[in-house]
Structures are given as structure tokens and as C-alpha cells.
Design an enzyme around this catalytic site. Structure first.
Site, PDB file in Angstrom:
ATOM      1  N   GLY A  95      38.354  44.297 -65.476  1.00 48.64           N
ATOM      2  CA  GLY A  95      38.445  44.739 -66.861  1.00 48.64           C
ATOM      3  C   GLY A  95      37.992  46.155 -67.138  1.00 48.64           C
ATOM      4  O   GLY A  95      37.980  46.585 -68.292  1.00 48.64           O
ATOM      5  N   GLY A  97      39.426  49.152 -66.303  1.00 44.16           N
ATOM      6  CA  GLY A  97      40.511  49.994 -66.786  1.00 44.16           C
ATOM      7  C   GLY A  97      40.848  49.693 -68.238  1.00 44.16           C
ATOM      8  O   GLY A  97      41.014  50.601 -69.053  1.00 44.16           O
ATOM      9  N   ASN A 124      53.930  53.904 -58.957  1.00 41.86           N
ATOM     10  CA  ASN A 124      52.690  53.151 -59.175  1.00 41.86           C
ATOM     11  C   ASN A 124      52.957  51.926 -60.061  1.00 41.86           C
ATOM     12  O   ASN A 124      52.514  51.841 -61.204  1.00 41.86           O
ATOM     13  CB  ASN A 124      51.629  54.061 -59.793  1.00 41.86           C
ATOM     14  CG  ASN A 124      50.244  53.463 -59.709  1.00 41.86           C
ATOM     15  OD1 ASN A 124      50.071  52.281 -59.418  1.00 41.86           O
ATOM     16  ND2 ASN A 124      49.242  54.285 -59.973  1.00 41.86           N
ATOM     17  N   TYR A 131      49.698  49.000 -67.824  1.00 43.81           N
ATOM     18  CA  TYR A 131      49.845  49.740 -69.082  1.00 43.81           C
ATOM     19  C   TYR A 131      50.800  49.027 -70.037  1.00 43.81           C
ATOM     20  O   TYR A 131      50.534  48.924 -71.236  1.00 43.81           O
ATOM     21  CB  TYR A 131      50.357  51.162 -68.821  1.00 43.81           C
ATOM     22  CG  TYR A 131      49.427  52.015 -67.985  1.00 43.81           C
ATOM     23  CD1 TYR A 131      48.045  51.915 -68.111  1.00 43.81           C
ATOM     24  CD2 TYR A 131      49.937  52.919 -67.072  1.00 43.81           C
ATOM     25  CE1 TYR A 131      47.202  52.710 -67.344  1.00 43.81           C
ATOM     26  CE2 TYR A 131      49.087  53.717 -66.304  1.00 43.81           C
ATOM     27  CZ  TYR A 131      47.723  53.597 -66.447  1.00 43.81           C
ATOM     28  OH  TYR A 131      46.889  54.380 -65.698  1.00 43.81           O
TER      29      TYR A 131
END
Length: 160
Positions: A95, A97, A124, A131
Site C-alpha cells: 500500500g 504507492g 511498465n 494507476y
């Protein structure tokens, strides 16, 4: 878990930048020095800001976010450009990031900034998936351009 960086964090930030450059297969491009980072983050006119992610149990730094303000002429307000987000592989999935991005989103909303932006390498896929799971969307209609090294110098030396 997340705290603002202090001058004492410069060595670990420098190390994390080197680790990120290695992960991104470009260690030769990471040329920033500790004195440069100190000046950029804590000098008379800071150009950037950083947050540190630490292990909940040990307090050891395990990641960082380094960012600066940008400005949208269309929105008429500042935003945050996230230059680097990195969490050590051994700490991923805990968690950190998400907590770093959450903190930057909080700063944006508190200060009236309307954008939080960053770039990600096309290969990536773990980062892209992460994201997008947070609601971020790629800006596929834009292509990043960059002048560096000899090309930058050559253009600077041109006479109008």
C-alpha cells in the site's frame, strides 16, 4: 507510513533514484548528485518536493514520491507533476504507492490544484495496471518530447 522528506533523507532519496533508474533500465541517465537534490528540495527557492514512504513496523524508508508544481493555462491553476514514484520491490503490495499518490491527491484538493499528472514507461504494465485501478487514465493523444544533451546545446547555440 507517508511523511514529508527532510534534509536528512537526501542520501536515501538519492539511493532510491538510483534504484528507480536501474528498474527503468537507464542507470546511466541518473546523474543527480546529493548536493543537487538538497538544493532542489531544500534550497532558498525549492524547485521540487518529496514524500517518503516508510515501513510501518521499522520506520525504514521503502519508497518516495518526488514532485513539482506545474500550471494549466486551460484550468488557470497549478497542478502537481509527479516526476518519480518508486517503492522498493520488497515493499510492493503493502500500500505504499497508493498511500503516496493519496497524499499527493490530498495536497491537490486542499490547495485547489486540479491535476495530478505523471508519465509511465509503455512497457511498465504493472505500474499501468496499478494507476488505472486508482482511476488514472492515459493521455494517449499527447506525445512527450524532450531536448537534452547535445540537441539541447545545439538548439541553444542557434542564432535567430
Amino acid at each position: 507510513m507517508i511523511r514529508e522528506a527532510t534534509p536528512a533523507d537526501i542520501p536515501v532519496i538519492h539511493t532510491l533514484i538510483q534504484e528507480l533508474a536501474t528498474y527503468e533500465k537507464a542507470p546511466h541517465e541518473a546523474k543527480a548528485t546529493e548536493p543537487q537534490l538538497h538544493e532542489a528540495l531544500f534550497g532558498d527557492r525549492p524547485a521540487a518536493y518529496a514524500h517518503i514512504a516508510t515501513d510501518d513496523t521499522t520506520g525504514t524508508p521503502v519508497g518516495f514520491a518526488l514532485w513539482f508544481l506545474n500550471f494549466s493555462t486551460w484550468r488557470g491553476v497549478h497542478g502537481i507533476y509527479l516526476e518519480d514514484l518508486y517503492v522498493r520491490p520488497t515493499a510492493r503490495g503493502a500500500g505504499h504507492g497508493k498511500a503516496l499518490l493519496t497524499e499527493l491527491a490530498r495536497i491537490c484538493t486542499e490547495r485547489g490544484y486540479e491535476r495530478l499528472e505523471w508519465s509511465v514507461l509503455n512497457w511498465n504494465t504493472p505500474a499501468i495496471g496499478f494507476y488505472e485501478s486508482l482511476g488514472a487514465r492515459p493521455q494517449d493523444e499527447w506525445t512527450v518530447y524532450r531536448l537534452t544533451d547535445d540537441a539541447l546545446k545545439k538548439l541553444a547555440d542557434r542564432r535567430s
